[in-house]
Design a protein around this motif. Structure first.
Motif, mmCIF file in Angstrom:
data_model
loop_
_atom_site.group_PDB
_atom_site.id
_atom_site.type_symbol
_atom_site.label_atom_id
_atom_site.label_comp_id
_atom_site.label_asym_id
_atom_site.label_seq_id
_atom_site.Cartn_x
_atom_site.Cartn_y
_atom_site.Cartn_z
ATOM 1 N N LEU A 8 0.864 -1.242 0.453
ATOM 2 C CA LEU A 8 -0.178 0.356 0.083
ATOM 3 C C LEU A 8 0.976 1.069 0.176
ATOM 4 N N PHE A 9 0.626 2.427 -0.787
ATOM 5 C CA PHE A 9 1.401 3.249 -0.776
ATOM 6 C C PHE A 9 0.490 4.446 -0.432
ATOM 7 N N THR A 10 0.605 5.508 -0.013
ATOM 8 C CA THR A 10 -0.227 6.338 0.371
ATOM 9 C C THR A 10 0.602 7.801 0.246
ATOM 10 N N ASP A 11 -0.523 9.067 0.665
ATOM 11 C CA ASP A 11 0.173 10.359 0.178
ATOM 12 C C ASP A 11 -0.674 11.409 0.278
ATOM 13 N N GLY A 12 -1.040 12.210 1.056
ATOM 14 C CA GLY A 12 -1.547 13.111 1.415
ATOM 15 C C GLY A 12 -1.311 14.757 0.610
ATOM 16 N N ALA A 13 -2.006 15.595 -0.075
ATOM 17 C CA ALA A 13 -1.020 16.867 -0.257
ATOM 18 C C ALA A 13 -2.325 18.184 0.273
ATOM 19 N N SER A 14 -1.798 19.092 0.899
ATOM 20 C CA SER A 14 -2.536 20.166 1.440
ATOM 21 C C SER A 14 -1.608 21.588 0.434
ATOM 22 N N ARG A 15 -2.407 22.333 -0.415
ATOM 23 C CA ARG A 15 -2.426 23.546 -0.554
ATOM 24 C C ARG A 15 -2.239 24.773 -0.025
ATOM 25 N N GLY A 16 -1.698 25.277 1.103
ATOM 26 C CA GLY A 16 -1.162 26.277 1.856
ATOM 27 C C GLY A 16 -1.047 25.709 3.705
ATOM 28 N N PHE B 237 3.648 1.562 2.373
ATOM 29 C CA PHE B 237 5.053 3.046 1.962
ATOM 30 C C PHE B 237 4.985 4.091 2.232
ATOM 31 N N LEU B 238 4.924 4.960 2.898
ATOM 32 C CA LEU B 238 4.381 7.163 2.622
ATOM 33 C C LEU B 238 5.984 7.968 2.261
ATOM 34 N N ASP B 239 5.917 8.428 2.082
ATOM 35 C CA ASP B 239 6.671 9.592 2.262
ATOM 36 C C ASP B 239 7.060 10.704 2.923
ATOM 37 N N SER B 240 6.068 10.569 4.069
ATOM 38 C CA SER B 240 6.437 11.105 4.877
ATOM 39 C C SER B 240 6.929 10.678 6.417
ATOM 40 N N GLU B 241 8.249 11.071 6.745
ATOM 41 C CA GLU B 241 8.927 10.198 8.006
ATOM 42 C C GLU B 241 7.847 10.862 9.100
ATOM 43 N N LEU B 242 7.370 11.845 9.202
ATOM 44 C CA LEU B 242 7.369 11.803 11.041
ATOM 45 C C LEU B 242 5.872 11.112 10.750
ATOM 46 N N VAL C 178 10.086 6.011 2.128
ATOM 47 C CA VAL C 178 10.262 5.675 1.046
ATOM 48 C C VAL C 178 10.381 7.738 0.217
ATOM 49 N N PRO C 179 11.465 7.543 -0.457
ATOM 50 C CA PRO C 179 11.624 8.933 -1.252
ATOM 51 C C PRO C 179 10.000 9.379 -1.736
ATOM 52 N N ALA D 30 5.292 8.610 -6.546
ATOM 53 C CA ALA D 30 4.545 8.951 -7.071
ATOM 54 C C ALA D 30 3.221 8.607 -7.726
ATOM 55 N N ARG D 31 2.873 7.621 -7.369
ATOM 56 C CA ARG D 31 1.754 7.772 -8.032
ATOM 57 C C ARG D 31 0.212 8.133 -7.627
ATOM 58 N N ALA D 32 0.346 7.333 -5.974
ATOM 59 C CA ALA D 32 0.169 7.972 -4.985
ATOM 60 C C ALA D 32 -0.274 9.787 -4.249
ATOM 61 N N ASP D 33 1.406 10.295 -4.741
ATOM 62 C CA ASP D 33 1.323 11.684 -4.983
ATOM 63 C C ASP D 33 0.111 12.757 -6.076
#
Length: 202
Positions: free
Chosen positions: A73-81, A138-143, A181-182, A187-190
């Motif tokens: 599972l690859f996940t990502d969250g995006a927030s503009r602001g 797998f996430l690119d957010s280390e926190l 992960v870097p 990229a796909r989840a992003d």
């Protein structure tokens, strides 16, 4: 004549999938949104075949495929602001790398870290629905990775209930792991997270 009305089970499952946490809190005050969602999803699927819903302005979902074994599972969250308009993306694969599901969800206004947690919850929900017995995340957010691993304590009061929801869902798998992960490997989840925002913005 109009189409047949959906069954009770179909309505419950769609509510669990499409309502965000804030909506569930308004409808069921005093109850954790995750617990309400779990109750709704515990209903067995309706016996009648369900038509695949058209993609909405806030969410995109692939036709169902299932996997009874290990999943990635690859996940990502995006927030503009930060906080700002936010979206969640999740990609679920079987152990051979075949894509089982891709989710793109508009989250409203929230911070990057809230979006990361909500994206993880979206992905875990999908993994449970698809029958994954084990999941490697797998996430690119280390926190977020280190908080879920227990290496960092969650001190933010907004993140704490989301953290507990994640841990509750993880407990439903036979085994799980989570790793950083870097961004290039996520990229796909992003892309899906940003699509959620873009569709809402028209």
């Amino acid at each position: 004549m109009g189409s047949e009305l959906p069954t009770r089970d179909q309505i419950l499952r769609r509510l669990a999938t499409h309502l965000d946490d804030d909506s569930l809190r308004r409808i069921f005050p005093g109850h954790p949104p995750g617990a309400i969602r779990d109750l709704l999803l515990d209903h067995p699927p309706a016996p009648a075949p369900e038509a695949v819903p058209a993609a909405s302005a806030t969410q995109e979902r692939q036709p169902a495929q299932t996997a009874a074994g290990p999943c990635r599972l690859f996940t990502d969250g995006a927030s503009r602001g930060n906080p700002g308009q936010a979206g969640a993306g999740a990609v679920l694969m079987d152990e051979r790398g075949k894509e089982l599901a891709a989710r793109s969800v508009y989250l409203g206004v929230c911070t990057n870290n809230v979006a990361e947690y909500k994206a993880l919850l979206v992905g875990l929900e999908e993994a449970l629905l698809r029958g994954c017995a084990q999941v490697a995340i797998f996430l690119d957010s280390e926190l977020i990775v280190r908080q879920v691993q227990g290496r960092y304590k969650v001190r933010n009061e907004t993140l704490l209930p989301l953290f507990h929801q994640v841990r509750d869902r993880l407990a439903r798998f036979e085994a799980w792991s989570i790793a950083h992960v870097p961004r290039a490997q996520n990229a796909r989840a992003d892309q899906l997270a940003n699509q959620g925002i873009d569709r809402k913005n028209g």
